[in-house]
Design an enzyme around this catalytic site. Structure first.
Site, PDB file in Angstrom:
ATOM      1  N   ARG A 130     -92.556 -10.698 -29.545  1.00  0.00           N
ATOM      2  CA  ARG A 130     -91.521  -9.890 -30.194  1.00  0.00           C
ATOM      3  C   ARG A 130     -90.283 -10.721 -30.486  1.00  0.00           C
ATOM      4  O   ARG A 130     -89.702 -10.640 -31.572  1.00  0.00           O
ATOM      5  CB  ARG A 130     -91.147  -8.695 -29.309  1.00  0.00           C
ATOM      6  CG  ARG A 130     -90.106  -7.780 -29.962  1.00  0.00           C
ATOM      7  CD  ARG A 130     -89.723  -6.622 -29.075  1.00  0.00           C
ATOM      8  NE  ARG A 130     -88.957  -7.027 -27.925  1.00  0.00           N
ATOM      9  CZ  ARG A 130     -88.444  -6.172 -27.027  1.00  0.00           C
ATOM     10  NH1 ARG A 130     -88.645  -4.888 -27.176  1.00  0.00           N
ATOM     11  NH2 ARG A 130     -87.752  -6.616 -25.990  1.00  0.00           N
ATOM     12  N   PHE A 134     -86.341 -11.905 -24.652  1.00  0.00           N
ATOM     13  CA  PHE A 134     -85.472 -12.306 -25.760  1.00  0.00           C
ATOM     14  C   PHE A 134     -84.208 -11.450 -25.821  1.00  0.00           C
ATOM     15  O   PHE A 134     -83.094 -11.967 -25.962  1.00  0.00           O
ATOM     16  CB  PHE A 134     -86.267 -12.189 -27.065  1.00  0.00           C
ATOM     17  CG  PHE A 134     -85.481 -12.456 -28.316  1.00  0.00           C
ATOM     18  CD1 PHE A 134     -85.380 -13.735 -28.836  1.00  0.00           C
ATOM     19  CD2 PHE A 134     -84.851 -11.413 -29.001  1.00  0.00           C
ATOM     20  CE1 PHE A 134     -84.668 -13.974 -30.002  1.00  0.00           C
ATOM     21  CE2 PHE A 134     -84.139 -11.646 -30.168  1.00  0.00           C
ATOM     22  CZ  PHE A 134     -84.045 -12.927 -30.669  1.00  0.00           C
ATOM     23  N   ASP A 135     -84.362 -10.124 -25.716  1.00  0.00           N
ATOM     24  CA  ASP A 135     -83.210  -9.210 -25.791  1.00  0.00           C
ATOM     25  C   ASP A 135     -82.181  -9.517 -24.706  1.00  0.00           C
ATOM     26  O   ASP A 135     -80.983  -9.649 -24.966  1.00  0.00           O
ATOM     27  CB  ASP A 135     -83.661  -7.761 -25.611  1.00  0.00           C
ATOM     28  CG  ASP A 135     -84.644  -7.298 -26.674  1.00  0.00           C
ATOM     29  OD1 ASP A 135     -85.543  -8.079 -27.036  1.00  0.00           O
ATOM     30  OD2 ASP A 135     -84.503  -6.164 -27.133  1.00  0.00           O
ATOM     31  N   THR A 136     -82.683  -9.606 -23.473  1.00  0.00           N
ATOM     32  CA  THR A 136     -81.783  -9.830 -22.344  1.00  0.00           C
ATOM     33  C   THR A 136     -81.053 -11.154 -22.482  1.00  0.00           C
ATOM     34  O   THR A 136     -79.834 -11.235 -22.262  1.00  0.00           O
ATOM     35  CB  THR A 136     -82.575  -9.810 -21.026  1.00  0.00           C
ATOM     36  OG1 THR A 136     -83.238  -8.546 -20.888  1.00  0.00           O
ATOM     37  CG2 THR A 136     -81.654 -10.021 -19.838  1.00  0.00           C
ATOM     38  N   TYR A 196     -83.202  -3.943 -34.992  1.00  0.00           N
ATOM     39  CA  TYR A 196     -84.634  -3.725 -34.828  1.00  0.00           C
ATOM     40  C   TYR A 196     -84.850  -2.443 -34.035  1.00  0.00           C
ATOM     41  O   TYR A 196     -83.979  -1.977 -33.307  1.00  0.00           O
ATOM     42  CB  TYR A 196     -85.312  -4.919 -34.138  1.00  0.00           C
ATOM     43  CG  TYR A 196     -85.426  -4.836 -32.637  1.00  0.00           C
ATOM     44  CD1 TYR A 196     -86.552  -4.264 -32.040  1.00  0.00           C
ATOM     45  CD2 TYR A 196     -84.428  -5.347 -31.815  1.00  0.00           C
ATOM     46  CE1 TYR A 196     -86.668  -4.194 -30.664  1.00  0.00           C
ATOM     47  CE2 TYR A 196     -84.546  -5.287 -30.443  1.00  0.00           C
ATOM     48  CZ  TYR A 196     -85.670  -4.709 -29.863  1.00  0.00           C
ATOM     49  OH  TYR A 196     -85.771  -4.634 -28.500  1.00  0.00           O
TER      50      TYR A 196
END
Length: 390
Positions: free
Chosen positions: A79, A189-191, A97
């Site tokens: 992702r 990735f988000d964190t 997103y």
């Protein structure tokens, strides 16, 4: 008839991997919603990352059928990899997103991106943990989500409340400056992006969302949790040793660790690693003759006493026998927190799981217990102001 002048562009990325079941209906619903209610220009990008079913074929059909919809294909899964590819090449003012299952109520999308378009904020996230949020999900996912975000707040000093809600946006110029320093390509990735943004003093806006869990979700929760813990360790190490500044706006400043924590954290980590290894060895030994809960309680109690003594001397620099018994007694409060977390993790496991799964569960829960222990020891048990007052 009046027409809305759309002068700004928002790109909505929908990352997908083997989502042939939900893709068509979700993208059609999203496109209809934005075309009918969203007051800005928009583009929906379906980012297929290495699907092996008919996802890519459906994505191309949707791009041909629906206005403002396009599709991109990546040969590798991830992702984070999909978001990096689309966001880094975007010409939009704001990139965002959302998960393909559209678990988050779309009415939260305009409140998500509006502060970014106005320049008030740099990044924005949906949060399922706000008081005003309405969330429907099972107890296991609730426990894991809250525990993970508690770990972020305690260990990394994060001020955002929900790192993993699949509903985020950012000003394109900001995210494109941060992306080169984000290493993860999957779920962490988000964190990592949010922690990096906070370290650079960027403004993160939070929007309470209504969220309904997708019962058909195929996310491997256990594997994702372990990957996140490894990612946290890597980011913490990079923060401690310092990292190069990125070319983000000059108005922001470098965040710093609280006074004393720069040398306390590495020492606490060393003591914690030794304690965890001793705990796991003792748990495995006792498990051969006792139930899991009893083995967990005894192993945790023994290592908690040794851990408090070691941190007293090496991490917080307290020497001599004065106050040792009081420190051990107060350290038992952290023991009870750890016992509740690890017992809760074991309780959530289905009956008949293997010993290896039990070990993984107690490792994750023990990481949370370690965070609670550090916070209690630092701000209460061995607080220098408290010692000075005595």
């Amino acid at each position: 008839m009046e027409t809305t002048v759309r002068t700004r562009l928002v790109e909505v990325v929908v990352p997908v991997h083997n989502e042939q079941r939900a893709l068509r209906a979700s993208v059609a619903r999203l496109q209809t919603y934005l075309a009918g209610t969203f007051p800005y220009g928009f583009r929906i990008t379906i980012a297929d990352n290495a699907s092996t079913d008919d996802t890519w074929q459906i994505a191309r059909e949707l791009a041909a059928e629906l206005p403002n919809v396009r599709a991109v294909h990546l040969d590798a899964k991830g992702r984070g990899r999909a978001l990096r590819r689309v966001w880094s090449e975007s010409d939009a003012d704001v990139v965002s997103y959302m998960d393909v299952d559209l678990s988050t109520d779309l009415d939260a999308f305009l409140p998500l991106v509006a502060p970014l378009l106005s320049g008030h904020s740099d990044l924005a996230i949906g949060t399922r943990l706000a008081r005003d949020s309405r969330v429907v999900r099972g107890p296991k996912r609730e426990f894991i989500s809250r525990s993970y975000n508690l770990l972020l707040r305690g260990l990394m000093g994060a001020r955002f409340s929900d790192a993993q809600c699949g509903f985020k946006a950012a000003r394109a110029e900001i995210v494109q400056a941060l992306l080169p320093a984000v290493e993860d390509e999957e779920w962490f990735f988000d964190t990592e992006l949010l922690l990096l943004a906070e370290r650079h003093g960027l403004r993160i806006h939070e929007v309470p969302v209504d969220w309904v869990d997708d019962p058909d979700s195929r996310v491997d929760i256990l594997r994702t949790a372990l990957d996140d813990l490894r990612g946290l360790a890597r980011v913490a190490r990079r923060t401690l040793w310092g990292a190069a500044r990125l070319p983000v706006p000059a108005r922001v400043r470098q965040a710093e660790l609280p006074k004393g924590m720069a040398h306390q954290l590495p020492r606490f980590a060393v003591v914690g690693v030794v304690s965890t290894l001793a705990y796991l060895a003792l748990f495995s030994l006792l498990r051969q003759a006792a139930p899991a809960q009893a083995a967990n309680a005894v192993a945790l109690l023994v290592t908690a006493v040794a851990n408090t003594a070691a941190n007293r001397r090496f991490t917080f620099g307290v020497t001599g026998s004065a106050g040792a018994m009081r420190h051990q007694f107060e350290g038992l409060i952290a023991f009870l927190v750890g016992l509740a977390l690890t017992s809760g993790g074991l309780w959530l496991l289905p009956a008949g799981v293997s010993h290896g799964v039990e070990l993984v569960a107690v490792i994750v829960a023990n990481a949370l217990a370690t965070l609670a222990r550090f916070l209690l020891l630092r701000v209460w048990v061995f607080n220098p102001r408290r010692r000075a007052g005595r």
